[in-house]
Design a protein around this motif. Structure first.
Motif, PDB file in Angstrom:
ATOM      1  N   ALA A  97      24.248  -9.340  -6.592  1.00  0.00           N
ATOM      2  CA  ALA A  97      23.481 -10.515  -7.030  1.00  0.00           C
ATOM      3  C   ALA A  97      22.529 -10.977  -5.924  1.00  0.00           C
ATOM      4  O   ALA A  97      21.340 -11.212  -6.173  1.00  0.00           O
ATOM      5  N   ARG A  98      23.039 -11.082  -4.719  1.00  0.00           N
ATOM      6  CA  ARG A  98      22.179 -11.517  -3.611  1.00  0.00           C
ATOM      7  C   ARG A  98      21.122 -10.459  -3.304  1.00  0.00           C
ATOM      8  O   ARG A  98      19.973 -10.789  -3.019  1.00  0.00           O
ATOM      9  N   THR A  99      21.517  -9.205  -3.373  1.00  0.00           N
ATOM     10  CA  THR A  99      20.567  -8.120  -3.132  1.00  0.00           C
ATOM     11  C   THR A  99      19.399  -8.199  -4.116  1.00  0.00           C
ATOM     12  O   THR A  99      18.232  -8.097  -3.727  1.00  0.00           O
ATOM     13  N   GLU A 100      19.699  -8.413  -5.391  1.00  0.00           N
ATOM     14  CA  GLU A 100      18.625  -8.496  -6.380  1.00  0.00           C
ATOM     15  C   GLU A 100      17.754  -9.722  -6.155  1.00  0.00           C
ATOM     16  O   GLU A 100      16.521  -9.652  -6.338  1.00  0.00           O
ATOM     17  N   ARG A 101      18.326 -10.826  -5.729  1.00  0.00           N
ATOM     18  CA  ARG A 101      17.508 -12.025  -5.469  1.00  0.00           C
ATOM     19  C   ARG A 101      16.526 -11.760  -4.332  1.00  0.00           C
ATOM     20  O   ARG A 101      15.344 -12.119  -4.416  1.00  0.00           O
ATOM     21  N   VAL A 102      17.017 -11.127  -3.276  1.00  0.00           N
ATOM     22  CA  VAL A 102      16.139 -10.809  -2.146  1.00  0.00           C
ATOM     23  C   VAL A 102      15.059  -9.818  -2.574  1.00  0.00           C
ATOM     24  O   VAL A 102      13.873  -9.990  -2.249  1.00  0.00           O
ATOM     25  N   LEU A 103      15.438  -8.788  -3.306  1.00  0.00           N
ATOM     26  CA  LEU A 103      14.463  -7.791  -3.734  1.00  0.00           C
ATOM     27  C   LEU A 103      13.377  -8.417  -4.601  1.00  0.00           C
ATOM     28  O   LEU A 103      12.196  -8.064  -4.487  1.00  0.00           O
ATOM     29  N   ARG A 104      13.740  -9.347  -5.450  1.00  0.00           N
ATOM     30  CA  ARG A 104      12.736  -9.977  -6.312  1.00  0.00           C
ATOM     31  C   ARG A 104      11.783 -10.863  -5.506  1.00  0.00           C
ATOM     32  O   ARG A 104      10.599 -10.988  -5.866  1.00  0.00           O
ATOM     33  N   GLU A 105      12.272 -11.465  -4.436  1.00  0.00           N
ATOM     34  CA  GLU A 105      11.356 -12.197  -3.560  1.00  0.00           C
ATOM     35  C   GLU A 105      10.384 -11.235  -2.877  1.00  0.00           C
ATOM     36  O   GLU A 105       9.185 -11.525  -2.752  1.00  0.00           O
ATOM     37  N   VAL A 106      10.889 -10.095  -2.457  1.00  0.00           N
ATOM     38  CA  VAL A 106      10.025  -9.110  -1.805  1.00  0.00           C
ATOM     39  C   VAL A 106       9.046  -8.508  -2.817  1.00  0.00           C
ATOM     40  O   VAL A 106       7.886  -8.248  -2.492  1.00  0.00           O
ATOM     41  N   VAL A 107       9.488  -8.317  -4.070  1.00  0.00           N
ATOM     42  CA  VAL A 107       8.580  -7.828  -5.111  1.00  0.00           C
ATOM     43  C   VAL A 107       7.398  -8.784  -5.271  1.00  0.00           C
ATOM     44  O   VAL A 107       6.242  -8.355  -5.388  1.00  0.00           O
ATOM     45  N   ALA A 108       7.662 -10.081  -5.288  1.00  0.00           N
ATOM     46  CA  ALA A 108       6.584 -11.057  -5.448  1.00  0.00           C
ATOM     47  C   ALA A 108       5.585 -10.943  -4.294  1.00  0.00           C
ATOM     48  O   ALA A 108       4.365 -11.037  -4.499  1.00  0.00           O
ATOM     49  N   ILE A 109       6.095 -10.730  -3.094  1.00  0.00           N
ATOM     50  CA  ILE A 109       5.215 -10.549  -1.934  1.00  0.00           C
ATOM     51  C   ILE A 109       4.379  -9.292  -2.103  1.00  0.00           C
ATOM     52  O   ILE A 109       3.164  -9.294  -1.865  1.00  0.00           O
ATOM     53  N   GLU A 110       5.013  -8.196  -2.502  1.00  0.00           N
ATOM     54  CA  GLU A 110       4.288  -6.940  -2.674  1.00  0.00           C
ATOM     55  C   GLU A 110       3.240  -7.053  -3.780  1.00  0.00           C
ATOM     56  O   GLU A 110       2.138  -6.514  -3.657  1.00  0.00           O
ATOM     57  N   ARG A 111       3.557  -7.780  -4.848  1.00  0.00           N
ATOM     58  CA  ARG A 111       2.590  -7.948  -5.924  1.00  0.00           C
ATOM     59  C   ARG A 111       1.363  -8.703  -5.426  1.00  0.00           C
ATOM     60  O   ARG A 111       0.225  -8.399  -5.792  1.00  0.00           O
ATOM     61  N   SER A 112       1.592  -9.689  -4.554  1.00  0.00           N
ATOM     62  CA  SER A 112       0.453 -10.428  -3.994  1.00  0.00           C
ATOM     63  C   SER A 112      -0.401  -9.534  -3.107  1.00  0.00           C
ATOM     64  O   SER A 112      -1.620  -9.715  -3.024  1.00  0.00           O
ATOM     65  N   ARG A 113       0.220  -8.570  -2.451  1.00  0.00           N
ATOM     66  CA  ARG A 113      -0.527  -7.644  -1.599  1.00  0.00           C
ATOM     67  C   ARG A 113      -1.319  -6.632  -2.425  1.00  0.00           C
ATOM     68  O   ARG A 113      -2.374  -6.168  -2.000  1.00  0.00           O
ATOM     69  N   LEU A 114      -0.806  -6.285  -3.601  1.00  0.00           N
ATOM     70  CA  LEU A 114      -1.498  -5.334  -4.462  1.00  0.00           C
ATOM     71  C   LEU A 114      -2.747  -5.939  -5.087  1.00  0.00           C
ATOM     72  O   LEU A 114      -3.723  -5.236  -5.344  1.00  0.00           O
ATOM     73  N   GLY A 115      -2.698  -7.237  -5.366  1.00  0.00           N
ATOM     74  CA  GLY A 115      -3.831  -7.879  -6.007  1.00  0.00           C
ATOM     75  C   GLY A 115      -3.783  -7.719  -7.516  1.00  0.00           C
ATOM     76  O   GLY A 115      -2.981  -6.946  -8.059  1.00  0.00           O
ATOM     77  N   PRO A 116      -4.662  -8.434  -8.223  1.00  0.00           N
ATOM     78  CA  PRO A 116      -4.600  -8.454  -9.695  1.00  0.00           C
ATOM     79  C   PRO A 116      -5.003  -7.146 -10.361  1.00  0.00           C
ATOM     80  O   PRO A 116      -4.692  -6.930 -11.533  1.00  0.00           O
ATOM     81  N   ALA A 117      -5.679  -6.271  -9.631  1.00  0.00           N
ATOM     82  CA  ALA A 117      -6.158  -5.025 -10.253  1.00  0.00           C
ATOM     83  C   ALA A 117      -5.053  -3.998 -10.440  1.00  0.00           C
ATOM     84  O   ALA A 117      -5.215  -3.035 -11.192  1.00  0.00           O
ATOM     85  N   ILE A 118      -3.926  -4.168  -9.744  1.00  0.00           N
ATOM     86  CA  ILE A 118      -2.820  -3.201  -9.822  1.00  0.00           C
ATOM     87  C   ILE A 118      -1.597  -3.930 -10.344  1.00  0.00           C
ATOM     88  O   ILE A 118      -1.157  -4.934  -9.756  1.00  0.00           O
ATOM     89  N   SER A 119      -1.036  -3.453 -11.435  1.00  0.00           N
ATOM     90  CA  SER A 119       0.149  -4.088 -12.011  1.00  0.00           C
ATOM     91  C   SER A 119       1.383  -3.229 -11.768  1.00  0.00           C
ATOM     92  O   SER A 119       1.299  -2.000 -11.716  1.00  0.00           O
ATOM     93  N   ILE A 120       2.499  -3.891 -11.591  1.00  0.00           N
ATOM     94  CA  ILE A 120       3.779  -3.204 -11.444  1.00  0.00           C
ATOM     95  C   ILE A 120       4.798  -3.902 -12.342  1.00  0.00           C
ATOM     96  O   ILE A 120       4.642  -5.078 -12.687  1.00  0.00           O
ATOM     97  N   ASP A 121       5.824  -3.176 -12.723  1.00  0.00           N
ATOM     98  CA  ASP A 121       6.922  -3.707 -13.517  1.00  0.00           C
ATOM     99  C   ASP A 121       8.041  -4.108 -12.557  1.00  0.00           C
ATOM    100  O   ASP A 121       8.673  -3.248 -11.939  1.00  0.00           O
ATOM    101  N   ASP A 122       8.261  -5.410 -12.418  1.00  0.00           N
ATOM    102  CA  ASP A 122       9.257  -5.896 -11.458  1.00  0.00           C
ATOM    103  C   ASP A 122      10.634  -5.289 -11.702  1.00  0.00           C
ATOM    104  O   ASP A 122      11.309  -4.843 -10.762  1.00  0.00           O
ATOM    105  N   ASP A 123      11.069  -5.295 -12.962  1.00  0.00           N
ATOM    106  CA  ASP A 123      12.403  -4.768 -13.269  1.00  0.00           C
ATOM    107  C   ASP A 123      12.502  -3.292 -12.901  1.00  0.00           C
ATOM    108  O   ASP A 123      13.526  -2.829 -12.382  1.00  0.00           O
TER     109      ASP A 123
END
Length: 283
Positions: free
Chosen positions: A204-230
């Protein structure tokens, strides 16, 4: 430019040493190819050893050594760590920018686009090489870009598993690796243990941390590149289990946490899990 100290010998014996040379469509091309290795660290030496085994000439230069604009090299393999990447790419001669090969952690397309590099060859490296130790693979290394096939064969010559992936798949592959390396190190600061334990004992904690890091990575990718968080979280958990005895925290864990928080603040992202770990480990 200095000679190639240790590069040829580093290749060592391998049952796949002749793999590239015996493929007709590669043999003649490789015999004439020269690759410039910038910053011959442990990973760069492994890859260079595979290139040499395939018949390619590799010329190493140390980090900070000037690269002459007129130097004749088919490819530039950048072997420095991620914190030194900008310092290498910024002064790279224009003639070399279409020939770049990258292998760093924490890459996203903006990492090379910021230096007017449009289409590098990128290795999403899933093996470790520590000085004095054998290569340790977590899973199959993924390679994308114009020269992906060459580097897949070079790694095979070193008995390292690798596969070519389509360039549109590169962004999500990089995000999965970034989640793995940042997530494991950050969670290791708080929990220690192995990557397998992160999944089995602290999911549970691992997934919470990973989802925070996913949000950071999505911001680095920018709106032109989409990823599926799950999808990228699930693939990261699979990677944690691919080598379940792999340690979590490394010597750069604090540095990686600091970079993640800086990126989160720059994107105005809330990161309560990362903040709590940083607070607990504040010096």
């Amino acid at each position: 430019m200095q000679d190639r100290p240790g590069i040829c010998n580093y290749a060592g014996p391998s049952r796949n040493m002749q793999l590239c040379r015996t493929v007709p469509e590669f043999r003649d091309m490789l015999a004439a190819m020269r690759v410039l290795l910038v910053g011959p660290g442990q990973l760069g030496r492994v890859i260079a050893g595979g290139l040499v085994a395939c018949g390619v000439t590799v010329d190493p230069v140390v980090r900070g050594e000037a690269i002459a604009p007129g130097a004749v090299h088919d490819l530039v393999l950048v072997g420095v760590g991620e914190r030194d990447l900008d310092a290498v790419l910024a002064p790279l001669p224009e003639t070399h920018r279409a020939r770049v090969v990258l292998l760093q952690n924490e890459l996203v397309p903006a990492s090379w686009q910021a230096h007017a590099i449009a289409r590098p060859t990128v290795l999403v490296v899933w093996f470790e090489k520590k000085k004095g130790r054998a290569i340790q693979e977590v899973r199959e290394t993924e390679v994308a870009g114009p020269h992906a096939a060459l580097f897949v064969r070079a790694l095979a010559a070193m008995d390292v598993r690798a596969k070519e992936i389509p360039e549109p798949a590169l962004a999500s592959a990089l995000v999965v690796k970034n989640l793995y390396i940042v997530g494991a190190n950050v969670l290791g600061l708080a929990l220690g243990g192995t990557t397998g334990e992160l999944v089995h004992a602290h999911r549970a904690r691992t997934e919470r941390v990973l989802r925070e890091v996913v949000a950071i990575e999505r911001s680095r990718l920018g709106p032109a590149i989409s990823i599926d968080d799950d999808d990228v979280v699930a693939r990261t958990l699979e990677a944690f289990l691919a080598d379940p005895q792999h340690g979590t925290v490394g010597r750069t864990a604090q540095e990686r946490l600091g970079r993640a928080l800086e990126r989160a603040r720059a994107a105005s992202l809330a990161t309560p899990e990362l903040d709590a770990i940083a607070h607990a480990h504040a010096s």
